[in-house]
Write a protein that holds these residues in place. Structure first.
Motif, PDB file in Angstrom:
ATOM      1  N   SER A   1       3.531  28.643  -4.899  1.00 11.69           N
ATOM      2  CA  SER A   1       4.453  28.126  -3.892  1.00 11.69           C
ATOM      3  C   SER A   1       3.684  27.143  -3.018  1.00 11.69           C
ATOM      4  O   SER A   1       2.774  27.544  -2.290  1.00 11.69           O
ATOM      5  CB  SER A   1       5.035  29.264  -3.037  1.00 11.69           C
ATOM      6  OG  SER A   1       5.804  30.138  -3.837  1.00 11.69           O
ATOM      7  N   ARG A   2       4.036  25.889  -3.105  1.00 13.77           N
ATOM      8  CA  ARG A   2       3.312  24.837  -2.385  1.00 13.77           C
ATOM      9  C   ARG A   2       3.869  24.697  -0.979  1.00 13.77           C
ATOM     10  O   ARG A   2       5.084  24.674  -0.770  1.00 13.77           O
ATOM     11  CB  ARG A   2       3.463  23.505  -3.124  1.00 13.77           C
ATOM     12  CG  ARG A   2       2.574  22.391  -2.594  1.00 13.77           C
ATOM     13  CD  ARG A   2       1.137  22.640  -2.906  1.00 13.77           C
ATOM     14  NE  ARG A   2       0.290  21.532  -2.480  1.00 13.77           N
ATOM     15  CZ  ARG A   2      -1.028  21.575  -2.477  1.00 13.77           C
ATOM     16  NH1 ARG A   2      -1.634  22.676  -2.865  1.00 13.77           N
ATOM     17  NH2 ARG A   2      -1.736  20.537  -2.090  1.00 13.77           N
ATOM     18  N   SER A   3       2.965  24.631   0.001  1.00 14.32           N
ATOM     19  CA  SER A   3       3.362  24.478   1.392  1.00 14.32           C
ATOM     20  C   SER A   3       2.673  23.268   1.982  1.00 14.32           C
ATOM     21  O   SER A   3       1.480  23.059   1.771  1.00 14.32           O
ATOM     22  CB  SER A   3       2.987  25.738   2.198  1.00 14.32           C
ATOM     23  OG  SER A   3       3.213  25.534   3.578  1.00 14.32           O
TER      24      SER A   3
ATOM     25  N   ARG B   1      17.265  21.133   2.134  1.00 12.67           N
ATOM     26  CA  ARG B   1      16.881  21.687   0.838  1.00 12.67           C
ATOM     27  C   ARG B   1      17.171  20.693  -0.271  1.00 12.67           C
ATOM     28  O   ARG B   1      17.976  19.786  -0.123  1.00 12.67           O
ATOM     29  CB  ARG B   1      17.631  22.993   0.570  1.00 12.67           C
ATOM     30  CG  ARG B   1      17.416  24.067   1.643  1.00 12.67           C
ATOM     31  CD  ARG B   1      18.127  25.348   1.260  1.00 12.67           C
ATOM     32  NE  ARG B   1      18.028  26.356   2.300  1.00 12.67           N
ATOM     33  CZ  ARG B   1      17.023  27.224   2.407  1.00 12.67           C
ATOM     34  NH1 ARG B   1      16.029  27.164   1.539  1.00 12.67           N
ATOM     35  NH2 ARG B   1      17.013  28.121   3.377  1.00 12.67           N
ATOM     36  N   GLY B   2      16.521  20.937  -1.405  1.00 11.88           N
ATOM     37  CA  GLY B   2      16.827  20.187  -2.603  1.00 11.88           C
ATOM     38  C   GLY B   2      16.394  18.734  -2.584  1.00 11.88           C
ATOM     39  O   GLY B   2      17.056  17.887  -3.179  1.00 11.88           O
ATOM     40  N   LEU B   3      15.293  18.415  -1.920  1.00 10.20           N
ATOM     41  CA  LEU B   3      14.761  17.049  -1.921  1.00 10.20           C
ATOM     42  C   LEU B   3      13.723  16.907  -3.026  1.00 10.20           C
ATOM     43  O   LEU B   3      12.951  17.826  -3.285  1.00 10.20           O
ATOM     44  CB  LEU B   3      14.118  16.718  -0.574  1.00 10.20           C
ATOM     45  CG  LEU B   3      15.021  16.753   0.659  1.00 10.20           C
ATOM     46  CD1 LEU B   3      14.189  16.525   1.907  1.00 10.20           C
ATOM     47  CD2 LEU B   3      16.111  15.690   0.556  1.00 10.20           C
ATOM     48  N   ARG B   4      13.724  15.751  -3.674  1.00 14.29           N
ATOM     49  CA  ARG B   4      12.639  15.462  -4.587  1.00 14.29           C
ATOM     50  C   ARG B   4      11.357  15.301  -3.796  1.00 14.29           C
ATOM     51  O   ARG B   4      11.373  14.941  -2.612  1.00 14.29           O
ATOM     52  CB  ARG B   4      12.930  14.188  -5.384  1.00 14.29           C
ATOM     53  CG  ARG B   4      14.147  14.297  -6.304  1.00 14.29           C
ATOM     54  CD  ARG B   4      13.933  15.356  -7.394  1.00 14.29           C
ATOM     55  NE  ARG B   4      12.842  15.009  -8.272  1.00 14.29           N
ATOM     56  CZ  ARG B   4      12.973  14.296  -9.382  1.00 14.29           C
ATOM     57  NH1 ARG B   4      14.162  13.843  -9.735  1.00 14.29           N
ATOM     58  NH2 ARG B   4      11.930  14.030 -10.146  1.00 14.29           N
ATOM     59  N   ALA B   5      10.218  15.556  -4.438  1.00 11.10           N
ATOM     60  CA  ALA B   5       8.940  15.544  -3.723  1.00 11.10           C
ATOM     61  C   ALA B   5       8.691  14.203  -3.045  1.00 11.10           C
ATOM     62  O   ALA B   5       8.314  14.146  -1.868  1.00 11.10           O
ATOM     63  CB  ALA B   5       7.806  15.880  -4.696  1.00 11.10           C
ATOM     64  N   GLY B   6       8.922  13.113  -3.755  1.00  6.77           N
ATOM     65  CA  GLY B   6       8.722  11.792  -3.157  1.00  6.77           C
ATOM     66  C   GLY B   6       9.690  11.524  -2.015  1.00  6.77           C
ATOM     67  O   GLY B   6       9.323  10.916  -1.000  1.00  6.77           O
ATOM     68  N   GLU B   7      10.922  11.998  -2.156  1.00  2.00           N
ATOM     69  CA  GLU B   7      11.901  11.824  -1.090  1.00  2.00           C
ATOM     70  C   GLU B   7      11.498  12.596   0.159  1.00  2.00           C
ATOM     71  O   GLU B   7      11.617  12.091   1.282  1.00  2.00           O
ATOM     72  CB  GLU B   7      13.273  12.300  -1.571  1.00  2.00           C
ATOM     73  CG  GLU B   7      13.866  11.482  -2.696  1.00  2.00           C
ATOM     74  CD  GLU B   7      15.168  12.076  -3.207  1.00  2.00           C
ATOM     75  OE1 GLU B   7      15.906  11.356  -3.903  1.00  2.00           O
ATOM     76  OE2 GLU B   7      15.442  13.257  -2.910  1.00  2.00           O
TER      77      GLU B   7
ATOM     78  N   ARG C   1       9.558  24.220  -7.811  1.00  2.00           N
ATOM     79  CA  ARG C   1       8.522  23.338  -8.364  1.00  2.00           C
ATOM     80  C   ARG C   1       8.800  23.003  -9.824  1.00  2.00           C
ATOM     81  O   ARG C   1       8.456  21.916 -10.297  1.00  2.00           O
ATOM     82  CB  ARG C   1       7.151  24.000  -8.229  1.00  2.00           C
ATOM     83  CG  ARG C   1       6.702  24.197  -6.786  1.00  2.00           C
ATOM     84  CD  ARG C   1       5.253  24.573  -6.703  1.00  2.00           C
ATOM     85  NE  ARG C   1       4.403  23.444  -7.074  1.00  2.00           N
ATOM     86  CZ  ARG C   1       3.079  23.498  -7.121  1.00  2.00           C
ATOM     87  NH1 ARG C   1       2.452  24.622  -6.857  1.00  2.00           N
ATOM     88  NH2 ARG C   1       2.374  22.431  -7.471  1.00  2.00           N
ATOM     89  N   LEU C   2       9.410  23.938 -10.551  1.00  2.00           N
ATOM     90  CA  LEU C   2       9.736  23.656 -11.950  1.00  2.00           C
ATOM     91  C   LEU C   2      10.732  22.504 -12.068  1.00  2.00           C
ATOM     92  O   LEU C   2      10.703  21.743 -13.040  1.00  2.00           O
ATOM     93  CB  LEU C   2      10.300  24.914 -12.617  1.00  2.00           C
ATOM     94  CG  LEU C   2       9.325  26.090 -12.781  1.00  2.00           C
ATOM     95  CD1 LEU C   2      10.039  27.293 -13.391  1.00  2.00           C
ATOM     96  CD2 LEU C   2       8.128  25.689 -13.637  1.00  2.00           C
ATOM     97  N   PHE C   3      11.612  22.367 -11.063  1.00  8.16           N
ATOM     98  CA  PHE C   3      12.597  21.287 -11.064  1.00  8.16           C
ATOM     99  C   PHE C   3      12.164  20.111 -10.183  1.00  8.16           C
ATOM    100  O   PHE C   3      12.930  19.167 -10.010  1.00  8.16           O
ATOM    101  CB  PHE C   3      13.954  21.809 -10.579  1.00  8.16           C
ATOM    102  CG  PHE C   3      14.659  22.690 -11.569  1.00  8.16           C
ATOM    103  CD1 PHE C   3      15.602  22.158 -12.447  1.00  8.16           C
ATOM    104  CD2 PHE C   3      14.379  24.041 -11.647  1.00  8.16           C
ATOM    105  CE1 PHE C   3      16.256  22.966 -13.359  1.00  8.16           C
ATOM    106  CE2 PHE C   3      15.023  24.862 -12.555  1.00  8.16           C
ATOM    107  CZ  PHE C   3      15.966  24.323 -13.421  1.00  8.16           C
TER     108      PHE C   3
END
Length: 566
Positions: free
Chosen positions: A331-333, A178-184, A154-156
């Motif tokens: 930790s967002r789910s 893994r490693g997707l931006r939130a919007g993506e 979340r920090l990144f």
């Protein structure tokens, strides 16, 4: 994206772009090969070709791999720093840098070889450096799509998208992006369910797609939205406490602390045990009682904080073909469930929530055994704190097929023989435990150990007796509550079972989702004229689908209701 670009239109002249334009430009610089999204005729879609995780994930994964060793070295660095040992300090700094560099190189290799692509057949996952591997997940086989983000992610601004087809044990980590931006991640999840809907539509994508707006962009607005208000959030966390585990942990810490004090010679009990117990017993009993009370209060406080962290930001959205549930502070789910993959619904009430008239609602989906976000992987929390009187209203908006079932079905109770059998099952162990207890006491007496260490064994044996009596009382009360609250019945299309004592479960299972139903009876049950009814759906978690000591005639009637008809 600016509001105008979200709808496929350029922003109005002079409209403030804010920080969204800067964020989009930074994201394009981070992924220079191609943007994840492109527009075809005004409709946003995932660009073709292979995709990799965001390059920032290389650093994040390296930090995760090296975090344990870095923490250990941090303690060493602190000691050397205060001790003034600069050569050793420099050596540890170089070692930490080398470990991180190795983890960074490994993370970079994994990032390069791990790709995913959306094809006409499904999602294609590719990975492996020497042994190249490939996994294809058909869109129509996707049951859930979970987005999660740990604190460091979340920090990144990164998230993980986990696809579940019910064969998670075989797919494992291969089905995770893994490693997707939130919007993506959100756009990709929406695209996956759009293709799933199109693949399951007999008339093709046009009939399976949601209604489009005037500019041709699909209307993906939620049909219903539920959130947890501040007062409800506090009550949900307070009523979901688990003080027992925290109290046990504190007891273990206290025992370990006392042992350490004895080893240090602070508490020298050799030869003075009898005198110590005789003088300290009047003070020891209230002290132990105060400690237990403090442990329960502290455990409840810790569980309350954990509940706030877990339920914070709760939100459930109902779309045409799926339900999205989001919660979590650190930790967002975000779990997405295909509506047609829900196997049954479980309404769960702890003892506190039974008293206040609230419950938590779970949906069971097809999934392999495992854990996800503290829940069984096949169990998805639909609502953490709903009033029982508002349950049908919630289900009517989120899962209409399950609404009103409990109110329509005629539920029957278990007979008096079931009460007697439940109490016997709860107490049958106590005579055997008592016999073993006195047997151990007798052996200690023969060996002379009781005479030499009676000051210690005596209080321990008394505590064991008291603990067994409390446990017996709790099990008997739980059995009585389970018998009193047990119910069973069915409509033309749904089976409803109510079971459990301190934790009550109301299960709603459509007849079309029941894969098997079994009626079994032991010799004692046959003599009492009762049987055990158990049913199973395709979900791995069969919680609430078993009820003991149902009258044999009613069990046979339920079995006849389940059997296929000509």
């Amino acid at each position: 994206m600016t509001p105008g670009e979200k709808d496929g239109r350029p922003p109005a002249p002079g409209a403030p772009s804010g920080g969204k334009d800067l964020e989009r430009e930074v994201e394009r610089l981070a992924v220079p090969e191609r943007s994840l999204l492109e527009r075809d005729g005004g409709v946003a879609a995932v660009s073709p070709g292979e995709h990799r995780a965001n390059p920032l994930s290389v650093v994040v994964e390296a930090l995760k791999m090296a975090s344990g060793l870095v923490v250990l070295m941090a303690f060493g660095l602190a000691g050397d720093f205060f001790a003034g040992d600069l050569p050793t300090l420099a050596t540890l700094v170089l070692a930490a840098a080398g470990i991180f560099a190795a983890c960074l190189a490994l993370s970079l290799v994994v990032w390069r070889v791990r790709t995913w692509e959306l094809t006409d057949e499904g999602v294609v996952m590719r990975w492996g450096l020497l042994n190249k591997r490939q996994l294809t997940i058909p869109y129509e086989h996707i049951h859930t799509a979970d987005m999660s983000s740990e604190l460091l992610d979340r920090l990144f601004g990164l998230m993980t998208l986990d696809l579940d087809t019910g064969a998670a044990a075989a797919e494992g980590d291969a089905a995770r992006m893994r490693g997707l931006r939130a919007g993506e991640a959100e756009a990709l999840r929406a695209e996956l369910f759009r293709r799933k809907r199109a693949a399951g539509s007999p008339a093709g994508e046009k009939d399976g797609a949601p209604a489009a707006s005037d500019d041709g962009v699909p209307d993906e607005r939620p049909l219903a939205t539920f959130e947890l208000a501040g007062r409800q959030l506090l009550l949900a966390a307070a009523s979901q406490t688990s003080a027992a585990s925290q109290a046990v942990a504190l007891v273990v810490l206290l025992v370990n602390g006392l042992n350490q004090l004895i080893e240090w010679g602070v508490l020298d009990l050799a030869g003075t045990g009898d005198e110590l117990v005789a003088t300290a017993l009047p003070v020891l009993v209230p002290a132990v009682a105060a400690f237990v009370l403090a442990a329960i209060v502290l455990g409840a406080a810790v569980s309350f904080v954990l509940g706030l962290v877990r339920y914070a930001g709760y939100r459930v959205e109902r779309y045409a073909d799926r339900v999205v549930v989001e919660h979590g502070l650190l930790s967002r789910s975000s779990r997405t469930v295909a509506v047609d993959r829900v196997q049954h619904v479980v309404v769960r009430q702890g003892i506190i929530r039974q008293l206040v008239g609230y419950a938590e609602v779970y949906v069971q989906v097809v999934s392999a055994p495992g854990e996800a976000d503290g829940e069984p992987s096949g169990s998805v929390l639909l609502h953490p704190f709903v009033r029982m009187g508002e349950l049908d209203a919630l289900l009517a908006e989120v899962l209409p097929a399950y609404a009103g079932v409990v109110g329509q079905v005629e539920l029957r109770r278990l007979g008096p023989v079931a009460c007697r059998r439940a109490v016997v099952r709860a107490a049958i162990w106590w005579p055997f435990a008592t016999a073993i207890f006195f047997g151990v006491h007798w052996l200690f007496g023969l060996s002379g150990l009781l005479a030499s260490a009676g000051w210690l064994l005596g209080p321990l044996l008394v505590a064991a007796v008291l603990l067994s009596v409390v446990l017996l009382a709790g099990l008997v009360v739980d059995a009585l509550l389970a018998w009193r609250g047990a119910r069973y019945g069915h409509t033309a299309r749904e089976l409803v079972l109510v079971s459990g004592g301190f934790t009550r479960r109301t299960t709603i299972a459509p007849r079309s989702h029941l894969q098997r139903m079994q009626v079994s009876a032991s010799p004692f049950q046959r003599r009492a004229g009762v049987a055990t009814l158990s049913a199973r759906t395709a979900a791995s978690d069969a919680e609430g689908l078993e009820l003991r000591d149902v009258p044999a005639d009613d069990a046979d009637a339920l079995l006849a209701w389940f059997r296929p008809r000509g």
